[in-house]
Design an enzyme around this catalytic site. Sequence first.
Site, PDB file in Angstrom:
ATOM      1  N   GLY A   1       0.831  -1.123   0.090  1.00 41.14           N
ATOM      2  CA  GLY A   1      -0.068   0.026  -0.001  1.00 41.14           C
ATOM      3  C   GLY A   1       0.994   1.193  -0.017  1.00 41.14           C
ATOM      4  O   GLY A   1       2.033   1.110  -0.050  1.00 41.14           O
ATOM      5  N   ASP A   2       0.100   2.478  -0.158  1.00 38.87           N
ATOM      6  CA  ASP A   2       0.726   3.701  -0.003  1.00 38.87           C
ATOM      7  C   ASP A   2       1.868   3.800  -1.243  1.00 38.87           C
ATOM      8  O   ASP A   2       3.017   4.512  -1.206  1.00 38.87           O
ATOM      9  CB  ASP A   2       1.551   3.948   1.158  1.00 38.87           C
ATOM     10  CG  ASP A   2       0.690   3.813   2.234  1.00 38.87           C
ATOM     11  OD1 ASP A   2      -0.319   4.204   2.666  1.00 38.87           O
ATOM     12  OD2 ASP A   2       1.206   3.040   3.235  1.00 38.87           O
TER      13      ASP A   2
ATOM     14  N   LYS B   1      -0.969   5.271  -5.772  1.00 34.68           N
ATOM     15  CA  LYS B   1      -2.072   4.721  -6.845  1.00 34.68           C
ATOM     16  C   LYS B   1      -2.917   6.030  -6.908  1.00 34.68           C
ATOM     17  O   LYS B   1      -3.550   6.070  -8.171  1.00 34.68           O
ATOM     18  CB  LYS B   1      -2.873   3.625  -6.211  1.00 34.68           C
ATOM     19  CG  LYS B   1      -1.984   2.347  -6.192  1.00 34.68           C
ATOM     20  CD  LYS B   1      -2.881   1.185  -5.217  1.00 34.68           C
ATOM     21  CE  LYS B   1      -3.389   1.280  -3.899  1.00 34.68           C
ATOM     22  NZ  LYS B   1      -2.381   1.652  -2.949  1.00 34.68           N
TER      23      LYS B   1
ATOM     24  N   ARG C   1       5.681   5.752   8.300  1.00 29.96           N
ATOM     25  CA  ARG C   1       5.741   4.409   7.448  1.00 29.96           C
ATOM     26  C   ARG C   1       7.388   3.754   7.712  1.00 29.96           C
ATOM     27  O   ARG C   1       8.301   4.627   7.626  1.00 29.96           O
ATOM     28  CB  ARG C   1       5.656   4.510   6.079  1.00 29.96           C
ATOM     29  CG  ARG C   1       4.141   5.099   5.761  1.00 29.96           C
ATOM     30  CD  ARG C   1       4.055   5.408   4.186  1.00 29.96           C
ATOM     31  NE  ARG C   1       2.842   5.975   3.818  1.00 29.96           N
ATOM     32  CZ  ARG C   1       2.303   6.737   3.167  1.00 29.96           C
ATOM     33  NH1 ARG C   1       3.478   7.544   2.697  1.00 29.96           N
ATOM     34  NH2 ARG C   1       0.966   7.309   3.084  1.00 29.96           N
TER      35      ARG C   1
ATOM     36  N   THR D   1      -5.164  -6.581   5.435  1.00 30.50           N
ATOM     37  CA  THR D   1      -6.544  -5.954   5.501  1.00 30.50           C
ATOM     38  C   THR D   1      -7.621  -6.895   5.490  1.00 30.50           C
ATOM     39  O   THR D   1      -7.285  -8.049   5.411  1.00 30.50           O
ATOM     40  CB  THR D   1      -6.544  -4.804   4.402  1.00 30.50           C
ATOM     41  OG1 THR D   1      -7.647  -3.832   4.473  1.00 30.50           O
ATOM     42  CG2 THR D   1      -6.672  -5.369   3.072  1.00 30.50           C
TER      43      THR D   1
ATOM     44  N   GLY E   1      -1.328   9.120   9.744  1.00 35.17           N
ATOM     45  CA  GLY E   1      -0.388   9.912  10.026  1.00 35.17           C
ATOM     46  C   GLY E   1       0.662   9.215  10.515  1.00 35.17           C
ATOM     47  O   GLY E   1       1.580   9.764  10.961  1.00 35.17           O
ATOM     48  N   ARG E   2       0.613   7.925  10.507  1.00 41.83           N
ATOM     49  CA  ARG E   2       1.869   7.236  11.258  1.00 41.83           C
ATOM     50  C   ARG E   2       2.981   7.117  10.173  1.00 41.83           C
ATOM     51  O   ARG E   2       2.757   7.247   9.029  1.00 41.83           O
ATOM     52  CB  ARG E   2       1.399   5.718  11.549  1.00 41.83           C
ATOM     53  CG  ARG E   2       0.484   5.407  12.756  1.00 41.83           C
ATOM     54  CD  ARG E   2       0.162   4.152  12.963  1.00 41.83           C
ATOM     55  NE  ARG E   2      -0.727   3.683  11.710  1.00 41.83           N
ATOM     56  CZ  ARG E   2      -1.135   2.153  11.766  1.00 41.83           C
ATOM     57  NH1 ARG E   2      -0.951   1.613  12.702  1.00 41.83           N
ATOM     58  NH2 ARG E   2      -1.927   1.627  10.873  1.00 41.83           N
TER      59      ARG E   2
ATOM     60  N   GLY F   1       7.278  13.070  -8.564  1.00 42.23           N
ATOM     61  CA  GLY F   1       7.025  14.244  -7.536  1.00 42.23           C
ATOM     62  C   GLY F   1       5.408  13.943  -7.576  1.00 42.23           C
ATOM     63  O   GLY F   1       4.723  13.212  -8.163  1.00 42.23           O
TER      64      GLY F   1
ATOM     65  N   HIS G   1      -5.405   8.490  -0.372  1.00 39.48           N
ATOM     66  CA  HIS G   1      -4.589   8.791  -1.426  1.00 39.48           C
ATOM     67  C   HIS G   1      -4.621  10.318  -1.479  1.00 39.48           C
ATOM     68  O   HIS G   1      -5.522  10.866  -1.384  1.00 39.48           O
ATOM     69  CB  HIS G   1      -5.162   8.241  -2.635  1.00 39.48           C
ATOM     70  CG  HIS G   1      -6.566   8.300  -2.878  1.00 39.48           C
ATOM     71  ND1 HIS G   1      -7.216   7.177  -2.912  1.00 39.48           N
ATOM     72  CD2 HIS G   1      -7.085   9.125  -3.545  1.00 39.48           C
ATOM     73  CE1 HIS G   1      -8.550   7.398  -3.262  1.00 39.48           C
ATOM     74  NE2 HIS G   1      -8.455   8.565  -3.724  1.00 39.48           N
ATOM     75  N   THR G   2      -3.599  10.924  -1.777  1.00 33.98           N
ATOM     76  CA  THR G   2      -3.314  12.488  -1.887  1.00 33.98           C
ATOM     77  C   THR G   2      -2.930  12.754  -3.132  1.00 33.98           C
ATOM     78  O   THR G   2      -2.238  12.007  -4.082  1.00 33.98           O
ATOM     79  CB  THR G   2      -2.037  12.712  -1.095  1.00 33.98           C
ATOM     80  OG1 THR G   2      -2.305  12.488   0.268  1.00 33.98           O
ATOM     81  CG2 THR G   2      -1.789  14.456  -0.964  1.00 33.98           C
TER      82      THR G   2
END
Length: 436
Positions: free
Chosen positions: A12-13, A16, A304, A238, A301-302, A414, A41-42
Amino acid sequence: MANVVVIGAQWGDEGKGKITDLLSRSADVVVRYQGGVNAGHTIVVDDKVLKLHLIPSGILYRETICLIGSGTVVDPKILLKEIDMLIDNGIDISGLKISSTSHVTMPYHRLLDEAMEADRGSNKIGTTGRGIGPTYADKSQRNGIRIRDLLNEDRLRDVIEIPLKEKNGLLEKIYGIAPLNKDEIIEEYLDYGQRLSKHVVDCTRTIHAAAKNKKNILFEGAQGTLLDLDHGTYPYVTSSNPISGGACIGAGVGPTLIDRVIGVAKAYTTRVGEGPFPTELQGSINDQLCDRGSEFGTTTGRRRRCGWFDGIIGKYAVYVNGLDCLAVTKLDVLDELDEIQVCIAYELDGKEIDYFPTNSDDLKKCKPIFKKLKGWQCSTANCRKLSDLPENAMNYLRFLAELMEVPIAIVSLGANRDQTIVIEDPIHGPKRALLR
């Protein structure tokens, strides 16, 4: 016309959201097929940072239908906050559709998730505490509440009776938490249903109509391959199936509708929460990757955990998803390193292996065997075509493509949309070798 599944090829992260946003320009329908608000997702648009958990990235395109599919679990409170955030940013959300058969995360799911995780102590899984697991558990036990149930008071009163009684008993007698009030929940969730009602549709019919009319459909997965309930690092996984096969189940389509599967992988590896991580780094390089890559979870907010690129889990992701091509993200995070390492095999009990052990106890014992490559020590952030990349960056990408035996279609450098090299559009381009 092509129907494409976008999946995470790691834990994950992987980025995507950006890749889905990029491909959504060519898509008529974007379908989120599993997961819930445990995903995040950001997307960066015109210097605006938009953080989404449930709504597909394609919502930024006015003509695109964005469908939250039947395989997702929906927290309506958070979904409505996302809707309000998008409206406040001037984004049209008329294309948002929600499957009537998506299951709903209720307040008791969140409370139980937090209580059960705390009760595990040192054996914690690393759940986000958003109630995802308990929601899927109720779904499997045929005890869940669906979006359609929020549209009718009599129906909601009927279906909530048994699960609420059961969950209140658990909360009060086992975890010492005050029971929840039925009438208060019904009032709150009927209001959510009323506000969401104009977006509720039949998921399967909506997708079938689009396919019949030769529309481009993009299926967006959450989390990643190694977090898959059946094929990930169980129990540190998950509660759903992020792999490409999950798209068929969660969206309600047959496998023959899928034309292409694109896997998204960082140029290094990260993991949030507990579980084995063979290439995990410690010390200054870990800190450098974390800081340069802004490796903090969108949902929790953890911080990684960071490590070198793991070709073994990469090849496993290629196999279980049937990947046609790759999108490699965050290549720029490696810009300052003079040496980069890639895991090409494991050592398990004194023997070299080139496969992914599906037993997490074995994976914990695996020691990575690395191939060292030269870094490029210059910025790639402004590169817009392959010929702009430093030679060693190109060598690195070629090595990844050869190791994973799958071509690279997209390279991200980026967070911004334009910081991308599209070698070939996975929706419109023919299947041919890229960077191999």
